[in-house]
Structures are given as structure tokens and as C-alpha cells.
Design a protein around this motif. Structure first.
Motif, PDB file in Angstrom:
ATOM      1  N   VAL A 159     -33.726  22.305  33.781  1.00 22.91           N
ATOM      2  CA  VAL A 159     -32.504  21.531  33.555  1.00 22.91           C
ATOM      3  C   VAL A 159     -31.434  21.870  34.580  1.00 22.91           C
ATOM      4  O   VAL A 159     -30.413  21.170  34.666  1.00 22.91           O
ATOM      5  CB  VAL A 159     -31.937  21.764  32.136  1.00 22.91           C
ATOM      6  N   GLU A 171     -28.432  22.677  29.724  1.00 24.03           N
ATOM      7  CA  GLU A 171     -28.435  21.343  30.322  1.00 24.03           C
ATOM      8  C   GLU A 171     -27.023  20.859  30.645  1.00 24.03           C
ATOM      9  O   GLU A 171     -26.839  19.960  31.469  1.00 24.03           O
ATOM     10  CB  GLU A 171     -29.140  20.337  29.411  1.00 24.03           C
ATOM     11  N   MET A 221     -33.307  13.657  32.267  1.00 22.47           N
ATOM     12  CA  MET A 221     -32.413  13.631  31.112  1.00 22.47           C
ATOM     13  C   MET A 221     -32.493  12.273  30.441  1.00 22.47           C
ATOM     14  O   MET A 221     -32.470  11.244  31.122  1.00 22.47           O
ATOM     15  CB  MET A 221     -30.958  13.874  31.541  1.00 22.47           C
ATOM     16  N   ASP A 222     -32.541  12.281  29.131  1.00 21.91           N
ATOM     17  CA  ASP A 222     -32.448  11.006  28.428  1.00 21.91           C
ATOM     18  C   ASP A 222     -30.981  10.606  28.334  1.00 21.91           C
ATOM     19  O   ASP A 222     -30.078  11.360  28.713  1.00 21.91           O
ATOM     20  CB  ASP A 222     -33.095  11.090  27.046  1.00 21.91           C
ATOM     21  N   THR A 264     -28.603  12.925  26.406  1.00 19.58           N
ATOM     22  CA  THR A 264     -28.235  14.142  27.132  1.00 19.58           C
ATOM     23  C   THR A 264     -27.214  13.841  28.213  1.00 19.58           C
ATOM     24  O   THR A 264     -26.269  14.607  28.428  1.00 19.58           O
ATOM     25  CB  THR A 264     -29.488  14.791  27.749  1.00 19.58           C
ATOM     26  N   LYS A 265     -27.391  12.727  28.906  1.00 15.23           N
ATOM     27  CA  LYS A 265     -26.417  12.335  29.927  1.00 15.23           C
ATOM     28  C   LYS A 265     -25.032  12.152  29.318  1.00 15.23           C
ATOM     29  O   LYS A 265     -24.020  12.539  29.918  1.00 15.23           O
ATOM     30  CB  LYS A 265     -26.859  11.059  30.631  1.00 15.23           C
TER      31      LYS A 265
END
Length: 330
Positions: A109, A163, A227-228, A231-232
Motif C-alpha cells: 500500500v 494505506e 485501491m478500490d 479506499t480512495k
């Protein structure tokens, strides 16, 4: 409120020299490929993390950029004491950031944007603080409560939500790289610092030969992080939080200086209010003898009261913060 010092943490240092050399050729190849690549469609760009961060922080960035305080600083209205206080807080912040980067340098990450030789600032800040405060700088520099909260946030995400670390690294490092040279020239002229660069190591990136190409490389690596969307979005929120943490730090420094002005004397970093713990017992032996006289003079002359001090510290604060989070210059 001012704490006696920011939490002490060990720092493992940059990656081994061999690893840095082994990756240099691949980074150069990436830079060449980016120069010849075709522009991506607006549809693809909308999903890029760098673009999302830029958009997420647009409003607060514009507010800071348009403040009259920044224009005052650009005229050279900054005192040495203000500059020293900002440098001290940045030292604590970057020490925490880089400790957590080292903790996660092999974590997927974060690993793609691990550039210690090019970006890390802790060693440069130590050099600047030794120049301004002398050999016992660790015992002299202040750590306000707002700075400590920033440090605590960095350690928390490094250990629990790595992350999100990219949000802090991107907003700080690429901002420094984008606007650092402008701020360096202003500070050097306003504070009459040596032309040889003493006191300004923080703004000097010896490991980056071409800032524009390096920023392109960094953005491409960051955009490639897996990143999905959820997560973004969390990273975007963390970037805005980083902005707020910066603002709170500089508000605390403003309060410190304004209180000193109200009391009719300049701010002194040695008083009980600003006493700090010894962050690292392994002190270096101190500055070279040939420069000690100049540094002593620097420390003595910074106690001269300045005109409109409160306005100037805000000017410095917002410009430093904007440089540090200068997303639109990236």
C-alpha cells in the motif's frame, strides 16, 4: 497549551544504498516512458488518485492561497524567530512521517512511492536546526500541542491504517518540491542567510535532478496503487485532515508569537513553557568552530522585536502550509 516535547521514536534511516542504486535505472526508464506516452482520457484521469486528491483539497487550498497574509510574506515580512519555530515543528512532523514510512516501506500500500534518497527531510531539518539553535538544539526546540497531535496521527495511521500514509506523503513532499524553491529564496533574502545555503537545507533536494519529471514519476506510481473506490475516498479525507493539522500547527505558532508580543518581549524558546525533552541522546559534537561565531550571532539577533509580528507569523504559516500542501503546483 505546550507540551514538554513530542513523543520520541526510533528512526531506522533510508534504504540501503545498494537498493537505491538498483532502482535508479528503472526509475529513469519510467520517466522516459512518461515523456513519450499519450495523454490519458478524461475518463481515466478522473479515477487517478492524484487528481482526486487535487480536487478534494481545492477549496481549502484556494482559501489559503488568496489570503493577504501570504502576500505580506512574499514581500519579505518574516522574522528569524518565526522561521525557527516553523522549522522546529516541521522536524517533529517529518520525523514521525519518515518513521512510519520506514515501517511500511515493503507494504504494497506504500512501497511503490518509497523514495527516501529523493524526498526524506529529517536529516536536512536536523542540519538547519543545528545551524539556528546550536549543538544543543534538541533541548531548545519547542513542540506545541498541535504539533504533537499531528505526530500522533501519523504514528496511528502508520501502525493501523498504512494505506492512508500516502495522503500525508504526497501532500507534504510534492508540495515541498513544488514550492520549496520559492520559499527558500524569500527566506534567504528576508533573513539574510548565507548564500551557501546554511539554514535552508530543508528546501534543497539533492536527490532530485529534475523536479517536473520526478513529480510525474511519483504521481504515476501513486496512481498505480491498488485501491478500490472506498479506499480512495478515505485517502482523500485523510489529505483534507492533513491540511487541517497543518493549519492547527501554524495557529499554535501564531498564538505563541502573539503572546510574546503582548508581553512586550520577543518569544524565547528556552523558557519552561517551551522546554522539550531530549528526543535523541546520541547528540552530535556540534557545529564547526569556524561557524560558531556566526551561529551565536544568529541566535542573539533573533531576539530583536519585529514590527507587526502577529501578522507576519500568519503570513509565514499560510505560505509554508500552502507550499507544503501545494497540490495545484504539482
Amino acid at each position: 497549551m505546550w507540551e514538554s516535547g513530542c513523543p520520541a521514536h526510533s528512526f531506522t534511516g533510508p534504504a540501503a544504498e545498494g537498493k537505491q542504486q538498483s532502482t535508479s535505472s528503472s526509475r529513469e526508464a519510467e520517466e522516459r516512458n512518461m515523456e513519450t506516452s499519450q495523454p490519458r482520457s478524461s475518463e481515466r484521469m478522473s479515477a487517478d488518485l492524484s487528481e482526486l486528491l487535487k480536487e478534494a483539497t481545492k477549496e481549502v487550498h484556494e482559501q489559503a492561497e488568496n489570503t493577504p497574509f501570504m502576500r505580506n510574506f512574499q514581500k519579505g515580512q518574516v522574522s528569524l524567530q518565526e522561521f525557527k519555530l516553523v522549522t522546529a515543528s516541521l522536524y517533529f512532523i517529518y520525523s514521525a512521517l519518515e518513521e512510519e514510512i520506514e515501517r511500511n516501506k515493503n507494504n504494497p500500500v506504500y512501497a511503490p512511492v518509497y523514495f527516501p534518497a529523493e524526498l526524506h527531510r529529517k536529516a536536512a531539518l536536523e542540519e538547519d536546526l543545528k545551524y539556528f539553535y546550536g549543538r544543543n538544539w534538541r533541548e531548545e526546540i519547542p513542540c506545541p500541542e498541535a504539533t504533537q497531535k499531528y505526530v500522533e496521527r501519523l504514528h496511528y495511521i502508520g501502525k493501523n491504517e498504512p494505506e492512508l500514509l500516502v495522503a500525508h506523503a504526497y501532500t507534504r513532499y510534492l508540495g515541498d518540491l513544488s514550492g520549496g524553491q520559492v520559499l527558500k529564496k524569500i527566506a534567504q533574502k528576508a533573513l539574510q542567510l548565507p548564500s551557501t545555503g546554511e539554514g535552508l537545507a530543508f528546501f534543497t533536494f539533492d536527490g532530485v535532478s529534475n523536479a517536473t519529471k520526478f513529480k510525474q514519476l511519483y504521481r504515476s506510481r501513486m496512481n498505480a496503487l491498488e485501491m478500490d473506490l472506498a479506499t480512495k475516498k478515505r485517502v482523500m479525507e485523510e489529505a483534507k485532515k492533513a491540511f487541517l493539522l497543518n493549519i492547527r500547527v501554524f495557529e499554535a505558532l501564531q498564538e505563541l508569537v502573539s503572546k510574546g508580543q503582548e508581553n512586550g518581549h520577543p518569544v524565547q524558546p528556552k523558557a519552561d513553557l517551551l522546554r522539550t525533552r531530549n528526543i535523541n541522546k546520541s547528540h552530535e559534537h556540534g557545529p564547526a568552530a569556524g561557524k560558531e561565531g556566526e551561529r551565536t550571532k544568529m541566535r542573539n539577533t533573533d531576539t530583536t522585536p519585529t514590527t507587526s509580528l502577529m501578522r507576519w507569523i500568519v503570513a509565514l504559516s499560510f505560505l509554508a502550509m500552502t507550499v507544503a500542501v501545494g497540490l495545484f503546483a504539482m
